[in-house]
Every structure is written in structure tokens, then in C-alpha cells.
Design an enzyme around this catalytic site. Sequence first.
Site, short mmCIF file in Angstrom:
data_model
loop_
_atom_site.label_atom_id
_atom_site.label_comp_id
_atom_site.label_asym_id
_atom_site.label_seq_id
_atom_site.Cartn_x
_atom_site.Cartn_y
_atom_site.Cartn_z
CG HIS A 231 -0.40 5.42 -15.06
ND1 HIS A 231 -0.68 4.37 -14.22
CD2 HIS A 231 0.06 4.86 -16.22
CE1 HIS A 231 -0.43 3.22 -14.84
NE2 HIS A 231 0.02 3.50 -16.05
CE1 TYR B 252 -1.19 4.60 -6.44
CE2 TYR B 252 -1.86 2.44 -5.64
CZ TYR B 252 -1.04 3.22 -6.43
OH TYR B 252 -0.07 2.63 -7.20
#
Length: 217
Positions: A62, A131
Site C-alpha cells: 500500500h 502503527y
Amino acid sequence: MKVRELAVAGAFEFTPSVLPDNRGVFAELSRTGWWREVLGRDMPVAQVNTTINHRNVVRGVHFTRLVGQAKFVCCVYGAMNDVIVDTRVGSPTFGTFDCVRLDSEALRVVYLPEGVGHGIASLAEQTTAFYLCSDTYDPGNEYGIHPLDPELGIDWRGMLDGAEPILSVRDRTAPTLRAVREQGLLPAYEECLEVYRTVGAAGRRPDAAGPAGRPAA
């Protein structure tokens, strides 16, 4: 904290000091001074994500266009291979990828700047990734490349000891690197450099501590 630049220009691996005692372990994973010393800017945190993954799950590759998201990634349970792909057209390392093992023992951290592609391969059941993202998720600015695209040359099956990667429908139907480049979807390296110079830019405080407790350079 030890720092190593990866094969993808501007991406870094951070290896913290892990301090064990009779209770478990302690590790310092982030400090403002580290980002300033290594990156020359702050890492603004606009969103925090986590994924919990079955063994053999592959997520990615991504990327975002600009301004996009820089990401700080670590693994707090289990183990995974973190794969960073240079998707910035004009970059000296365009098309290159690097791979870092992240797990709950070494507690390494990977930093990838805006415009760089990212994927993970889960090596254990319930692998939990954590994250920090510099910007909030924008579905209109989120793109993908098929992780098994031969042009990328990433041996996901080898990472998974020969198992077939478990992919989402989105990743399974994602276009190739060549296709997204021909569609003009990949960010330009020079534009990325301008983002790196401006997003998170901050004056250095005299007391900002670097990795060894020194003032940041």
C-alpha cells in the site's frame, strides 16, 4: 537506540535497548529527539492503528500520494516481516525493496516516509502490528500494488515457508507496479523531498535529547 538506513532511501530501522528484569522487559520505542536527529524533522502523529493477523497473512503493498502518511511500525506480539518498497518515481532507489523482521522480542521499529510502499507478512498467529501515522486515513488517497507482482520480486511465499499468502480481495485484485505507474498514480520523488522538508519541520530545542542522551544535531 541503534539506527540503520534501509535500502529504500529515507526509510530507517530503529533497534531499541530492551531492558529485562524479573517483571518482563522495558523498551523506549520513540522519542522526539530521535526523529529530529535522524530525519531532520518531527514525526507528527495524527492516527494510531493496529492490526491483529493470522499466520501467513500478507497486507500490502500500500502507498499514498502526497501529502500522504509517513508511518512508524512495530510488532508488539508475534512476528512479521515488514516490507518497504520505493514507489517514488525518480528516486535513486525506485523499485527497490527492503525487509525487516519485527517481533515482540527485539522490538525493532521501522520508519517509512510519505510516498513509500509498505506491506507485512505475518509469521505467527495473532501477530499484532502497531502503527503511528503522520496523517489521518484518506480512502481517496490510498492505493495498492499487487504484492505478488513479479516486477516487485518479493518472495512472500519464501517468507512464509512455502505457504500461500492470505490476501484481502483488495490486494488480490490490485494492479501491477507498471500499471499504477502508467496511470500516473505514483508520487514523484522531488515532490516527496519537498514534503519531507516542510511537513513536521520544527526548530531544534537546545535540550532535545538524541539517541545517546546528547543534544540533537
